[in-house]
Scaffold this motif. Structure first.
Motif, short mmCIF file in Angstrom:
data_model
loop_
_atom_site.label_atom_id
_atom_site.label_comp_id
_atom_site.label_asym_id
_atom_site.label_seq_id
_atom_site.Cartn_x
_atom_site.Cartn_y
_atom_site.Cartn_z
N ALA A 59 10.55 5.40 3.33
CA ALA A 59 9.22 5.98 3.69
C ALA A 59 9.16 7.15 2.30
O ALA A 59 7.95 7.49 2.09
CB ALA A 59 9.73 7.10 5.00
N GLN A 60 10.22 7.75 1.74
CA GLN A 60 9.98 8.26 0.52
C GLN A 60 9.16 7.54 -0.48
O GLN A 60 8.52 7.98 -1.25
CB GLN A 60 11.27 8.86 -0.04
CG GLN A 60 11.66 10.06 0.83
CD GLN A 60 13.18 10.54 0.24
OE1 GLN A 60 14.12 10.01 -0.04
NE2 GLN A 60 13.44 11.95 0.15
N LYS A 61 9.70 6.29 -0.76
CA LYS A 61 8.95 5.39 -1.76
C LYS A 61 7.56 5.20 -1.42
O LYS A 61 6.75 5.50 -2.34
CB LYS A 61 9.96 3.90 -1.63
CG LYS A 61 9.50 3.08 -3.02
CD LYS A 61 10.39 1.97 -3.19
CE LYS A 61 10.00 0.88 -4.22
NZ LYS A 61 10.88 -0.18 -4.24
N MET A 62 7.21 5.01 -0.35
CA MET A 62 6.07 4.78 0.12
C MET A 62 5.09 5.85 -0.01
O MET A 62 4.05 5.85 -0.61
CB MET A 62 5.88 4.12 1.65
CG MET A 62 4.51 3.80 2.08
SD MET A 62 4.55 3.35 3.84
CE MET A 62 4.47 1.67 3.69
N PHE A 63 5.66 6.98 0.30
CA PHE A 63 5.02 8.29 0.31
C PHE A 63 4.58 8.86 -1.26
O PHE A 63 3.57 9.06 -1.75
CB PHE A 63 5.72 9.48 0.94
CG PHE A 63 4.93 10.76 1.04
CD1 PHE A 63 3.92 10.85 1.85
CD2 PHE A 63 5.39 11.67 0.10
CE1 PHE A 63 3.21 12.36 1.77
CE2 PHE A 63 4.81 12.92 0.17
CZ PHE A 63 3.71 13.08 1.16
N LYS A 64 5.74 8.51 -2.18
CA LYS A 64 5.37 8.65 -3.45
C LYS A 64 4.29 7.82 -3.92
O LYS A 64 3.49 8.13 -4.80
CB LYS A 64 6.71 8.38 -4.21
CG LYS A 64 6.63 8.80 -5.58
CD LYS A 64 8.26 8.62 -6.10
CE LYS A 64 8.13 9.10 -7.70
NZ LYS A 64 9.41 9.02 -8.41
N ALA A 65 4.40 6.48 -3.74
CA ALA A 65 3.37 5.54 -4.15
C ALA A 65 2.04 5.90 -3.79
O ALA A 65 1.08 5.88 -4.57
CB ALA A 65 3.60 3.94 -3.78
N CYS A 66 1.85 6.43 -2.42
CA CYS A 66 0.41 6.93 -2.14
C CYS A 66 -0.11 8.14 -2.82
O CYS A 66 -1.11 8.39 -3.28
CB CYS A 66 0.50 7.29 -0.41
SG CYS A 66 0.35 5.92 0.66
N LYS A 67 0.97 9.04 -3.06
CA LYS A 67 0.72 10.35 -4.11
C LYS A 67 0.18 9.97 -5.35
O LYS A 67 -0.69 10.40 -5.92
CB LYS A 67 1.87 11.34 -4.00
CG LYS A 67 1.91 11.93 -2.69
CD LYS A 67 3.10 12.94 -2.67
CE LYS A 67 2.73 14.14 -3.81
NZ LYS A 67 3.96 15.00 -3.83
#
Length: 77
Positions: A59-67
């Motif tokens: 989830a952190q990886k996905m959130f970081k990619a979105c940001k």
């Protein structure tokens, strides 16, 4: 769910956006907002990864990619 909203731009609106059209706004909105802030805190916390939760890491990886995607300059013009 409001599929017209980009989840990288406003995940809460994407996931819950049309809920208010069907249900009256009440105390649960405040609870959801508080929970959203807490979840974002976990996603932004570099040390949360030390908990060893594989799902949190993903989830952190996905959130970081979105940001990062949102911060990219618009080159379409």
């Amino acid at each position: 769910m409001d599929k017209a909203v980009d989840p990288c731009f406003d995940f809460h609106e994407y996931a819950c956006g049309r809920y208010n059209q069907r249900e009256p706004l009440d105390w649960t909105f405040t609870a959801f907002y508080a929970l959203q802030r807490q979840i974002i805190g976990y996603l932004e916390d570099e040390d949360a990864d030390k908990l060893g939760l594989n799902s949190l890491k993903k989830a952190q990886k996905m959130f970081k990619a979105c940001k990062q995607f949102r911060e990219m300059p618009d080159t379409s013009q």
